[in-house]
Design an enzyme around this catalytic site. Sequence first.
Site, PDB file in Angstrom:
ATOM      1  N   SER A  68       0.860  -1.196   0.000  1.00  0.00           N
ATOM      2  CA  SER A  68       0.000   0.000   0.000  1.00  0.00           C
ATOM      3  C   SER A  68       0.892   1.241   0.000  1.00  0.00           C
ATOM      4  O   SER A  68       2.088   1.157   0.318  1.00  0.00           O
ATOM      5  CB  SER A  68      -0.861  -0.013   1.268  1.00  0.00           C
ATOM      6  OG  SER A  68      -1.495   1.236   1.458  1.00  0.00           O
ATOM      7  N   TYR A 113      -3.651  -1.088   9.904  1.00  0.00           N
ATOM      8  CA  TYR A 113      -3.463  -1.220   8.450  1.00  0.00           C
ATOM      9  C   TYR A 113      -2.053  -0.758   8.062  1.00  0.00           C
ATOM     10  O   TYR A 113      -1.331  -1.456   7.341  1.00  0.00           O
ATOM     11  CB  TYR A 113      -4.525  -0.400   7.714  1.00  0.00           C
ATOM     12  CG  TYR A 113      -4.523  -0.589   6.214  1.00  0.00           C
ATOM     13  CD1 TYR A 113      -5.130  -1.687   5.639  1.00  0.00           C
ATOM     14  CD2 TYR A 113      -3.913   0.344   5.377  1.00  0.00           C
ATOM     15  CE1 TYR A 113      -5.137  -1.866   4.257  1.00  0.00           C
ATOM     16  CE2 TYR A 113      -3.913   0.180   4.003  1.00  0.00           C
ATOM     17  CZ  TYR A 113      -4.530  -0.929   3.447  1.00  0.00           C
ATOM     18  OH  TYR A 113      -4.526  -1.098   2.075  1.00  0.00           O
TER      19      TYR A 113
HETATM   20  P1  NAD Z   1     -11.765  -5.007  -1.516  1.00  0.00           P
HETATM   21  O1  NAD Z   1     -12.282  -4.718  -0.160  1.00  0.00           O
HETATM   22  O2  NAD Z   1     -12.643  -4.777  -2.702  1.00  0.00           O
HETATM   23  O3  NAD Z   1     -11.200  -6.482  -1.603  1.00  0.00           O
HETATM   24  C1  NAD Z   1     -10.616  -7.150  -0.508  1.00  0.00           C
HETATM   25  C2  NAD Z   1     -10.537  -8.627  -0.835  1.00  0.00           C
HETATM   26  O4  NAD Z   1      -9.977  -9.310   0.284  1.00  0.00           O
HETATM   27  C3  NAD Z   1     -11.903  -9.229  -1.111  1.00  0.00           C
HETATM   28  O5  NAD Z   1     -11.800 -10.101  -2.189  1.00  0.00           O
HETATM   29  C4  NAD Z   1     -12.183 -10.008   0.163  1.00  0.00           C
HETATM   30  O6  NAD Z   1     -12.996 -11.143  -0.066  1.00  0.00           O
HETATM   31  C5  NAD Z   1     -10.786 -10.420   0.568  1.00  0.00           C
HETATM   32  N1  NAD Z   1     -10.740 -10.743   1.986  1.00  0.00           N
HETATM   33  C6  NAD Z   1     -10.847  -9.881   3.031  1.00  0.00           C
HETATM   34  N2  NAD Z   1     -10.830 -10.566   4.189  1.00  0.00           N
HETATM   35  C7  NAD Z   1     -10.695 -11.877   3.873  1.00  0.00           C
HETATM   36  C8  NAD Z   1     -10.627 -13.058   4.636  1.00  0.00           C
HETATM   37  N3  NAD Z   1     -10.712 -13.042   5.973  1.00  0.00           N
HETATM   38  N4  NAD Z   1     -10.498 -14.233   3.995  1.00  0.00           N
HETATM   39  C9  NAD Z   1     -10.436 -14.275   2.641  1.00  0.00           C
HETATM   40  N5  NAD Z   1     -10.484 -13.186   1.871  1.00  0.00           N
HETATM   41  C10 NAD Z   1     -10.630 -11.993   2.479  1.00  0.00           C
HETATM   42  O7  NAD Z   1     -10.497  -4.090  -1.644  1.00  0.00           O
HETATM   43  P2  NAD Z   1      -9.308  -4.005  -2.704  1.00  0.00           P
HETATM   44  O8  NAD Z   1      -8.999  -2.580  -2.830  1.00  0.00           O
HETATM   45  O9  NAD Z   1      -9.564  -4.781  -3.934  1.00  0.00           O
HETATM   46  O10 NAD Z   1      -8.135  -4.662  -1.851  1.00  0.00           O
HETATM   47  C11 NAD Z   1      -7.223  -5.585  -2.372  1.00  0.00           C
HETATM   48  C12 NAD Z   1      -5.873  -5.347  -1.712  1.00  0.00           C
HETATM   49  O11 NAD Z   1      -5.370  -4.099  -2.148  1.00  0.00           O
HETATM   50  C13 NAD Z   1      -5.925  -5.284  -0.184  1.00  0.00           C
HETATM   51  O12 NAD Z   1      -4.788  -5.949   0.346  1.00  0.00           O
HETATM   52  C14 NAD Z   1      -5.850  -3.797   0.086  1.00  0.00           C
HETATM   53  O13 NAD Z   1      -5.330  -3.510   1.342  1.00  0.00           O
HETATM   54  C15 NAD Z   1      -4.940  -3.365  -1.030  1.00  0.00           C
HETATM   55  N6  NAD Z   1      -4.943  -1.940  -1.349  1.00  0.00           N
HETATM   56  C16 NAD Z   1      -6.056  -1.348  -1.860  1.00  0.00           C
HETATM   57  C17 NAD Z   1      -6.005   0.014  -2.164  1.00  0.00           C
HETATM   58  C18 NAD Z   1      -7.180   0.735  -2.745  1.00  0.00           C
HETATM   59  O14 NAD Z   1      -7.088   1.956  -2.914  1.00  0.00           O
HETATM   60  N7  NAD Z   1      -8.271   0.083  -3.073  1.00  0.00           N
HETATM   61  C19 NAD Z   1      -4.844   0.734  -1.935  1.00  0.00           C
HETATM   62  C20 NAD Z   1      -3.742   0.100  -1.408  1.00  0.00           C
HETATM   63  C21 NAD Z   1      -3.802  -1.243  -1.120  1.00  0.00           C
END
Ligand code: NAD
Length: 251
Positions: free
Chosen positions: A143, A156
């Site tokens: 991130s 986080y």
């Molecule tokens: P999202 O909330 O849409 O997706 C999160 C995913 O993690 C989902 O598929 C969910 O099912 C899975 N998940 C969460 N808890 C779980 C568990 N206990 N068991 C199994 N699966 C689980 O968000 P996203 O943005 O697609 O996030 C994906 C990754 O990207 C994450 O690690 C997030 O921290 C990271 N991220 C996102 C952003 C952003 O701006 N969206 C920025 C930096 C990092």
Amino acid sequence: MILDKFRLDGKVAIVTGSNTGLGQGFCVALAEAGAKVLGVGRRDSEDTLAKIGKEKFDYMIADLSDPHCAKDIIGAALERYGSVDILVNNAGIIKRNDSLVFSEKDWDEVMNVNLKSLFFLSQAAANAMVAQGRGGKIINVASLLSFQGGIRVPSYTSSKSAVKGLTMTLANEWAKYNIQVNAIAPGYMVTNNTEALRNDPDRSKAILERIPAGRWGTPEDIMGAGVFLASAASDYVTGFTIAVDGGWLGR
Ligand code: NAD
């Protein structure tokens, strides 16, 4: 040919958090590049299956708040597809609250999914890759908060900073097995993870004004870096966290 090095034909990938957001983007990208993909999620990944088709994609349900599911996940990939060549540790959660009152529950839940399960799944995957004897690729989703502090997200930021450090440790240890371990640090992307931020008019405006690209990112934006780090094109790249952030960190 250089473009052939990006192809993933014959490779088997595991992507956690495959039902939505960036995880769905990784699944589509790796499958389009030729891999067979096993998705893992808390709930079904039917939407992702509909986008890719069952020739290249299957999924299983597992709760990564319990790191003990790691062996089952690797076992499922071996049983369904016969090998594990690529692991994308994408699943992640975020909890927001003032650090003065942040709860132990919110600390543990985030650490378990974002860091502890990521480590034990990487360990199980790397053991399978070592046994196969032809290397492998691990991609961790970090991130901007692997580089910055953030606000009201103590667990986080701690988890994602640790993911960046752990990526280097694992890269150092597993380079001799031809396993490359890298991370992608997405910027502000339009997914469920950022829904609260995007619904807050003040935060949303401030974030958008600071992104040099002038827009939020999308799951499509991480596809190129995902395929690069999953493919032979990145065989001499390891231990690094690549930002896909529209220029945020450079500002
Ligand atoms: P999202 O909330 O849409 O997706 C999160 C995913 O993690 C989902 O598929 C969910 O099912 C899975 N998940 C969460 N808890 C779980 C568990 N206990 N068991 C199994 N699966 C689980 O968000 P996203 O943005 O697609 O996030 C994906 C990754 O990207 C994450 O690690 C997030 O921290 C990271 N991220 C996102 C952003 C952003 O701006 N969206 C920025 C930096 C990092």
